[in-house]
Design a protein around this motif. Structure first.
Motif, PDB file in Angstrom:
ATOM      1  N   PRO A  35     -65.232  -8.785 -17.381  1.00 32.63           N
ATOM      2  CA  PRO A  35     -63.688  -9.074 -17.289  1.00 32.63           C
ATOM      3  C   PRO A  35     -63.326 -10.207 -16.522  1.00 32.63           C
ATOM      4  O   PRO A  35     -62.230 -10.562 -16.336  1.00 32.63           O
ATOM      5  N   LEU A  36     -64.477 -10.806 -15.691  1.00 33.06           N
ATOM      6  CA  LEU A  36     -63.959 -11.981 -14.923  1.00 33.06           C
ATOM      7  C   LEU A  36     -63.750 -13.400 -15.524  1.00 33.06           C
ATOM      8  O   LEU A  36     -62.908 -14.207 -15.007  1.00 33.06           O
ATOM      9  N   LYS A  37     -63.947 -13.478 -16.832  1.00 32.89           N
ATOM     10  CA  LYS A  37     -63.760 -14.496 -17.659  1.00 32.89           C
ATOM     11  C   LYS A  37     -63.115 -14.414 -18.854  1.00 32.89           C
ATOM     12  O   LYS A  37     -63.465 -13.185 -19.620  1.00 32.89           O
ATOM     13  N   TRP A  38     -62.484 -15.107 -19.557  1.00 34.17           N
ATOM     14  CA  TRP A  38     -62.012 -15.028 -20.941  1.00 34.17           C
ATOM     15  C   TRP A  38     -61.171 -13.851 -20.976  1.00 34.17           C
ATOM     16  O   TRP A  38     -61.218 -13.277 -22.252  1.00 34.17           O
ATOM     17  N   GLN A  39     -60.313 -13.517 -20.186  1.00 34.89           N
ATOM     18  CA  GLN A  39     -59.614 -12.520 -20.000  1.00 34.89           C
ATOM     19  C   GLN A  39     -58.459 -12.472 -21.382  1.00 34.89           C
ATOM     20  O   GLN A  39     -57.778 -11.467 -21.820  1.00 34.89           O
ATOM     21  N   GLU A  40     -58.289 -13.686 -21.998  1.00 42.46           N
ATOM     22  CA  GLU A  40     -57.372 -13.824 -23.012  1.00 42.46           C
ATOM     23  C   GLU A  40     -57.850 -13.361 -24.289  1.00 42.46           C
ATOM     24  O   GLU A  40     -57.201 -13.524 -25.575  1.00 42.46           O
ATOM     25  N   LEU A  41     -58.987 -13.123 -24.415  1.00 41.23           N
ATOM     26  CA  LEU A  41     -59.758 -13.019 -25.897  1.00 41.23           C
ATOM     27  C   LEU A  41     -59.296 -11.607 -26.580  1.00 41.23           C
ATOM     28  O   LEU A  41     -58.785 -11.783 -27.735  1.00 41.23           O
ATOM     29  N   ILE A  42     -59.409 -10.789 -26.047  1.00 43.93           N
ATOM     30  CA  ILE A  42     -58.940  -9.351 -26.761  1.00 43.93           C
ATOM     31  C   ILE A  42     -57.214  -9.535 -27.110  1.00 43.93           C
ATOM     32  O   ILE A  42     -56.961  -9.254 -28.181  1.00 43.93           O
ATOM     33  N   PRO A  43     -56.460 -10.044 -25.985  1.00 40.74           N
ATOM     34  CA  PRO A  43     -54.988 -10.195 -26.364  1.00 40.74           C
ATOM     35  C   PRO A  43     -54.799 -11.052 -27.587  1.00 40.74           C
ATOM     36  O   PRO A  43     -53.728 -10.927 -28.420  1.00 40.74           O
ATOM     37  N   SER A  44     -55.542 -12.292 -27.506  1.00 45.67           N
ATOM     38  CA  SER A  44     -55.442 -12.947 -28.613  1.00 45.67           C
ATOM     39  C   SER A  44     -55.810 -12.426 -29.788  1.00 45.67           C
ATOM     40  O   SER A  44     -54.943 -12.864 -30.850  1.00 45.67           O
ATOM     41  N   LEU A  45     -56.572 -11.712 -30.084  1.00 44.57           N
ATOM     42  CA  LEU A  45     -57.180 -11.037 -31.227  1.00 44.57           C
ATOM     43  C   LEU A  45     -55.957 -10.039 -31.592  1.00 44.57           C
ATOM     44  O   LEU A  45     -55.727 -10.063 -32.878  1.00 44.57           O
ATOM     45  N   VAL A  46     -55.394  -9.344 -30.816  1.00 46.18           N
ATOM     46  CA  VAL A  46     -54.469  -8.267 -30.697  1.00 46.18           C
ATOM     47  C   VAL A  46     -53.340  -8.931 -31.552  1.00 46.18           C
ATOM     48  O   VAL A  46     -52.569  -8.611 -32.470  1.00 46.18           O
ATOM     49  N   GLU A  47     -52.737 -10.113 -30.886  1.00 49.90           N
ATOM     50  CA  GLU A  47     -51.935 -10.690 -31.275  1.00 49.90           C
ATOM     51  C   GLU A  47     -51.674 -11.435 -32.546  1.00 49.90           C
ATOM     52  O   GLU A  47     -50.787 -11.720 -33.430  1.00 49.90           O
ATOM     53  N   ALA A  48     -52.838 -12.054 -32.827  1.00 51.37           N
ATOM     54  CA  ALA A  48     -53.201 -12.569 -34.214  1.00 51.37           C
ATOM     55  C   ALA A  48     -53.015 -11.493 -35.357  1.00 51.37           C
ATOM     56  O   ALA A  48     -52.539 -11.926 -36.449  1.00 51.37           O
ATOM     57  N   VAL A  49     -53.499 -10.161 -35.177  1.00 48.61           N
ATOM     58  CA  VAL A  49     -53.366  -9.310 -36.231  1.00 48.61           C
ATOM     59  C   VAL A  49     -51.727  -8.958 -36.456  1.00 48.61           C
ATOM     60  O   VAL A  49     -51.217  -8.830 -37.566  1.00 48.61           O
ATOM     61  N   ARG A  50     -51.028  -8.819 -35.238  1.00 50.72           N
ATOM     62  CA  ARG A  50     -49.858  -8.563 -35.361  1.00 50.72           C
ATOM     63  C   ARG A  50     -49.114  -9.790 -36.096  1.00 50.72           C
ATOM     64  O   ARG A  50     -48.019  -9.338 -36.928  1.00 50.72           O
ATOM     65  N   CYS A  51     -49.277 -11.003 -35.571  1.00 52.05           N
ATOM     66  CA  CYS A  51     -48.494 -12.025 -36.136  1.00 52.05           C
ATOM     67  C   CYS A  51     -48.918 -12.083 -37.880  1.00 52.05           C
ATOM     68  O   CYS A  51     -47.987 -12.361 -38.814  1.00 52.05           O
ATOM     69  N   ALA A  52     -50.190 -11.795 -38.352  1.00 51.04           N
ATOM     70  CA  ALA A  52     -50.605 -11.972 -39.627  1.00 51.04           C
ATOM     71  C   ALA A  52     -50.104 -10.744 -40.480  1.00 51.04           C
ATOM     72  O   ALA A  52     -49.609 -10.986 -41.507  1.00 51.04           O
ATOM     73  N   GLN A  53     -50.011  -9.573 -39.919  1.00 52.83           N
ATOM     74  CA  GLN A  53     -49.239  -8.724 -40.649  1.00 52.83           C
ATOM     75  C   GLN A  53     -47.837  -8.849 -40.843  1.00 52.83           C
ATOM     76  O   GLN A  53     -47.287  -8.480 -41.767  1.00 52.83           O
ATOM     77  N   GLY A  54     -47.171  -9.660 -39.770  1.00 54.57           N
ATOM     78  CA  GLY A  54     -45.797  -9.833 -39.867  1.00 54.57           C
ATOM     79  C   GLY A  54     -45.626 -10.817 -41.029  1.00 54.57           C
ATOM     80  O   GLY A  54     -44.811 -10.947 -42.005  1.00 54.57           O
ATOM     81  N   ALA A  55     -46.462 -11.861 -40.973  1.00 58.71           N
ATOM     82  CA  ALA A  55     -46.280 -12.988 -42.139  1.00 58.71           C
ATOM     83  C   ALA A  55     -46.753 -12.294 -43.439  1.00 58.71           C
ATOM     84  O   ALA A  55     -46.050 -12.754 -44.518  1.00 58.71           O
ATOM     85  N   VAL A  56     -47.549 -11.304 -43.629  1.00 65.35           N
ATOM     86  CA  VAL A  56     -47.832 -10.848 -44.846  1.00 65.35           C
ATOM     87  C   VAL A  56     -46.560 -10.225 -45.295  1.00 65.35           C
ATOM     88  O   VAL A  56     -46.038 -10.309 -46.763  1.00 65.35           O
ATOM     89  N   TYR A  57     -45.895  -9.349 -44.411  1.00 66.57           N
ATOM     90  CA  TYR A  57     -44.512  -8.812 -44.863  1.00 66.57           C
ATOM     91  C   TYR A  57     -43.257  -9.609 -45.241  1.00 66.57           C
ATOM     92  O   TYR A  57     -42.722  -9.471 -45.913  1.00 66.57           O
ATOM     93  N   GLN A  58     -43.313 -10.952 -44.394  1.00 65.40           N
ATOM     94  CA  GLN A  58     -42.096 -11.661 -44.675  1.00 65.40           C
ATOM     95  C   GLN A  58     -42.427 -12.683 -46.005  1.00 65.40           C
ATOM     96  O   GLN A  58     -41.626 -12.828 -46.663  1.00 65.40           O
ATOM     97  N   THR A  59     -43.807 -12.558 -46.471  1.00 61.67           N
ATOM     98  CA  THR A  59     -44.151 -13.608 -47.845  1.00 61.67           C
ATOM     99  C   THR A  59     -44.296 -12.540 -48.836  1.00 61.67           C
ATOM    100  O   THR A  59     -44.693 -12.858 -49.916  1.00 61.67           O
ATOM    101  N   LYS A  60     -44.060 -11.431 -48.538  1.00 56.54           N
ATOM    102  CA  LYS A  60     -44.156 -10.255 -49.689  1.00 56.54           C
ATOM    103  C   LYS A  60     -43.515 -10.435 -51.011  1.00 56.54           C
ATOM    104  O   LYS A  60     -44.062 -10.550 -52.160  1.00 56.54           O
ATOM    105  N   HIS A  61     -42.227 -10.880 -50.917  1.00 59.68           N
ATOM    106  CA  HIS A  61     -41.642 -10.898 -52.070  1.00 59.68           C
ATOM    107  C   HIS A  61     -41.015 -12.517 -52.418  1.00 59.68           C
ATOM    108  O   HIS A  61     -40.055 -12.867 -53.046  1.00 59.68           O
ATOM    109  N   GLN A  62     -41.744 -13.491 -51.567  1.00 57.30           N
ATOM    110  CA  GLN A  62     -41.548 -14.795 -52.107  1.00 57.30           C
ATOM    111  C   GLN A  62     -42.238 -15.121 -53.249  1.00 57.30           C
ATOM    112  O   GLN A  62     -43.552 -14.629 -53.403  1.00 57.30           O
TER     113      GLN A  62
END
Length: 247
Positions: A143-170
């Motif tokens: 945990p001493l370095k690269w603490q943003e790794l897991i948060p970045s991946l979790v946020e990426a999943v959240r954003c991509a899921q939102g994008a899938v929902y937003q583009t669903k009916h386009q």
């Protein structure tokens, strides 16, 4: 009749040329995929040997470890490869441009994605090995370095899921949805590999880090559709009983 006999050889030749071009393109793509995979496997081997001084070898021997600059570049490039299908140039990493590109890809302007990025994002063999590579780095860094790794991946999943929902009916959104779903798969595959790797660490500092990750992100990870194995849940999820005695 004359017109037909004249055009037939031309049409046949054109079809054969197109088939040859298609076969050649497929062969080149296969070669490129093989070279990419070989490069990642070589990186994994180099990281295992040269990322961290493990106190092995002869006393006083020169150890050819990677520089901090090289490590930073590798961290940024591998994370970008998972989330955006691109490897960051050294100059861009030094200027801090990679994080902005990830944000642009995930949220602002997904239509700017290149064909090469799509190919890298959808290359399952490559992404599986990059996930394994990230897990090896995570074991040595966290945990001493690269603490943003897991948060970045979790946020990426959240954003991509939102994008899938937003583009669903386009209109004409099917390809974009497939692309975002591939990013979700890549990010969650990396998360699973990382959680599996760090769940076996026994030092107190590692246990405290796992507790903090569980408190902040385990809910989001499960909501996103990733159910860690029971062994990992045992080490990541039992924070209620362990947190008081460890902190």
């Amino acid at each position: 009749s004359t017109s037909t006999s004249t055009s037939t050889p031309f049409t046949t030749a054109t079809v054969m040329d197109q088939e040859n071009e298609s076969s050649s393109a497929t062969h080149k793509e296969s070669e490129a995929a093989t070279m990419r995979l070989a490069a990642v496997l070589s990186l994994k081997a180099a990281i295992t040997r040269r990322w961290k001084d493990k106190g092995r070898g002869k006393v006083g021997a020169t150890k050819n470890l990677l520089s901090e600059g090289a490590k930073t570049l590798l961290r940024t490039s591998m994370l970008n490869l998972v989330l955006a299908g691109r490897v960051v140039a050294a100059k861009e990493a030094a200027e801090g441009g990679s994080n902005q590109h990830q944000t642009d890809f995930m949220i602002a302007n997904p239509n700017s994605i290149t064909r090469e990025q799509v190919e890298l994002i959808q290359d399952r063999a490559l992404q599986t090995n990059v996930a394994s590579l990230l897990s090896k780095i995570a074991r040595m860094d966290l945990p001493l370095k690269w603490q943003e790794l897991i948060p970045s991946l979790v946020e990426a999943v959240r954003c991509a899921q939102g994008a899938v929902y937003q583009t669903k009916h386009q209109p004409q959104s099917k390809q974009m949805q497939q692309l975002f779903q591939a990013v979700i798969y890549n990010a969650m595959n990396s998360l699973e590999a990382i959680l599996s790797e760090i769940s076996t660490q026994r030092l107190l500092v590692n246990k405290k880090y796992r507790n903090s990750i569980a408190l902040q992100y385990l809910g989001s990870i499960v909501e996103s559709g990733l159910m860690p194995p029971f062994q990992e849940l045992e080490s990541l999820g039992n924070t209620a009983s362990n947190n008081n005695e460890i902190t």
